[in-house]
Design a protein around this motif. Structure first.
Motif, PDB file in Angstrom:
ATOM      1  N   ASP A  78      18.462 -27.278  31.345  1.00  6.58           N
ATOM      2  CA  ASP A  78      19.280 -27.238  29.540  1.00  6.58           C
ATOM      3  C   ASP A  78      18.789 -28.222  29.031  1.00  6.58           C
ATOM      4  OD1 ASP A  78      20.884 -24.937  28.281  1.00  6.58           O
ATOM      5  OD2 ASP A  78      21.374 -27.177  27.399  1.00  6.58           O
ATOM      6  N   GLU A  79      17.662 -27.857  27.986  1.00  2.93           N
ATOM      7  CA  GLU A  79      17.421 -29.476  27.198  1.00  2.93           C
ATOM      8  C   GLU A  79      19.333 -29.730  26.505  1.00  2.93           C
ATOM      9  OE1 GLU A  79      14.604 -30.562  26.908  1.00  2.93           O
ATOM     10  OE2 GLU A  79      14.302 -29.159  28.362  1.00  2.93           O
ATOM     11  N   LYS A 118      20.488 -31.736  28.826  1.00  6.00           N
ATOM     12  CA  LYS A 118      19.968 -33.028  28.988  1.00  6.00           C
ATOM     13  C   LYS A 118      20.475 -33.893  27.653  1.00  6.00           C
ATOM     14  CE  LYS A 118      16.020 -31.948  31.257  1.00  6.00           C
ATOM     15  NZ  LYS A 118      14.587 -31.345  31.508  1.00  6.00           N
ATOM     16  N   LYS A 119      20.058 -33.343  26.510  1.00  4.01           N
ATOM     17  CA  LYS A 119      20.323 -34.100  25.116  1.00  4.01           C
ATOM     18  C   LYS A 119      21.445 -34.950  24.996  1.00  4.01           C
ATOM     19  CE  LYS A 119      21.326 -33.630  19.852  1.00  4.01           C
ATOM     20  NZ  LYS A 119      22.193 -34.238  19.839  1.00  4.01           N
TER      21      LYS A 119
END
Length: 483
Positions: free
Chosen positions: A301-302, A305-306
């Motif tokens: 999941d981006e 990560k962010k």
């Protein structure tokens, strides 16, 4: 109380009783008193629940005191000791610390002798050294509501017998406050209503939390009604800083409000699993850089990560540090030369590989509270079926003037995006996430930082008897958390 027992405590009880005469709330020590508790229980009783001479008007040499023996900004240590000398000019006292509390002293001489100098500001003189004294004060205070003297005497004795025989032990705030003549709460913990999504609403909520904690109560807050990060704030033609930043502001009150000189406050802050800021909320208290790196490398999941990257901070190696670590690693390739253990060499290799040292941004963020995620049935069903889950919030950007009026008046009364949608209001889907990704994130962070906890809010509302009074469960307080 036997003479031997009195001598063991090393306290001049006759002088103590003379001091107690200045405080009508406190009952004198009598020969039959014997309950002092042991170890941590004794310290907690004396530190949190006893009536003290806070102005130190009776403080003198030989007095038994409770004090902060280690003044650490994060983890101060309390202990017990005896006044050896008082320097009124410098406002300090020389203390002989009881042996069982000397282990936390960093100074070698202090640790070996137990003799320390401390500011009078961190020293308190308890006037109630026996549980029986607390029980008498509590019984007198609780019976004070009776209308006649005869009834007050009768119920004081009844209360006292239950308390002194440990048939019933009140909550800590009752032990501390009942009969003390102080303006404190008799309730240990509170749960606040949902926070209105406005600066005024947040300020009012913050004020109430501060007031409750200053009177000794712990507080539970559900911040799910606060709009997500970067959502339009039309009134100021700007964007919201997000629910998590506002909740951190509320959590900071815990560090600011001292409760009766005996302990810091306690808060539980919660956010619903459907809230768009939930990922930021879960990661916000992670203090382990390795786990943040693990999340970055292993999640699909981006958004996860962010937020893991935003929390992670890399301090690059200087040229001198790079040369030093390379020199250490070089020993590995020179047969017959020692000097560095395998662990040191491995650490040097990792430093060179990563190019620096990892730490976390904002290590104090939300540390004033425990945090928990309010889990819904829909989310748990999505986890079990390995399906997507929607992060949603009222679609405030699309609301006209009338819809915003309704939102401002009613949203914090509802507090659940599912119910809000059923009422016919527009809801925006901010993100879809695999439910298992969010579930794994909760479990990884809980495993390696002990937070967040989880609270099955739908189950709580299904089983609560509050429904009979037209109410519902909004959150839980610090005493009711599920880790």
């Amino acid at each position: 109380m036997s003479v031997v027992f009195r001598q063991k405590l090393n306290i001049d009880f006759e002088r103590l009783n003379e001091d107690i005469r200045l405080f009508p709330q406190v009952h004198p020590v009598t020969p039959d008193m014997k309950i002092t508790h042991k170890g941590v229980s004794r310290l907690v009783m004396l530190d949190r629940y006893t009536f003290k001479d806070t102005e130190k008007i009776t403080l003198t040499n030989g007095d038994f005191v409770v004090l902060t023996i280690k003044e650490d900004p994060k983890f101060p240590a309390r202990g017990l000791g005896y006044i050896m000398d008082i320097d009124r000019e410098s406002k300090k006292a020389k203390i002989l610390v009881e042996e069982e509390f000397r282990g936390v002293l960093d100074d070698e001489e202090e640790s070996s002798t137990g003799v320390i100098w401390r500011s009078l500001d961190v020293i308190e003189k308890p006037l109630e050294l026996f549980y029986e004294q607390i029980a008498k004060r509590n019984a007198t205070g609780l019976a004070a509501v009776e209308k006649t003297q005869e009834k007050r005497v009768e119920w004081t004795e009844k209360f006292y017998q239950e308390l002194v025989n440990l048939n019933f032990i009140p909550a800590g705030r009752v032990l501390y406050g009942a009969g003390a003549g102080t303006d404190v709460t008799y309730f240990n913990c509170y749960v606040m209503p949902f926070v209105p999504d406005s600066r005024e609403g947040i300020s009012d909520h913050r004020k109430q939390v501060m007031e409750i904690m200053s009177r000794g109560g712990g507080v539970g807050t559900n911040g799910s009604t606060l709009r997500p990060r970067n959502t339009l704030a039309r009134g100021v033609n700007g964007k919201s800083s997000g629910s998590v930043s506002w909740l951190d502001d509320i959590a900071k009150l815990t560090h600011l409000v001292e409760q009766g000189g005996s302990r810091r406050g306690a808060q539980m802050i919660m956010l619903a699993d459907w809230h768009p800021d939930i990922i930021e909320f879960i990661i916000s208290k992670m203090q382990n850089p390795r786990i943040l790196r693990f999340l970055i490398e292993n999640t699909n999941d981006e958004t996860i990560k962010k937020h893991a990257k935003d929390k992670l901070n890399l301090t690059p190696l200087t040229m001198q540090e790079m040369a030093m670590y390379q020199g250490i690693v070089n020993y590995k390739h020179i047969p017959g030369l020692g000097g560095f253990s395998e662990a040191i060499i491995a650490d040097a290799e990792e430093k060179l590989s990563t190019g620096g040292t990892y730490t976390v941004h904002n290590p104090e963020f939300l540390t004033g509270a425990n945090i928990s995620v309010c889990l819904t049935k829909e989310f748990m069903e999505a986890v079990e079926s390995d399906s997507e889950y929607e992060l949603r919030f009222p679609y405030v950007e699309s609301y006209d003037k009338e819809e915003m009026r309704i939102y401002n008046e009613d949203w914090h009364k509802v507090g659940d995006v599912r119910e809000w949608e059923k009422l016919g209001h527009k809801v925006r889907v901010y993100k879809k996430i695999q439910a298992k990704e969010l579930w794994n994130l909760i479990n990884i962070c809980a495993t390696y930082s002990a937070e967040p906890g989880i609270f099955f809010i739908d189950n709580a509302n299904d089983m609560t008897n509050a429904k009979a009074y037209g109410q519902k469960v909004v959150a839980t307080n610090p005493c009711g958390k599920v880790a």
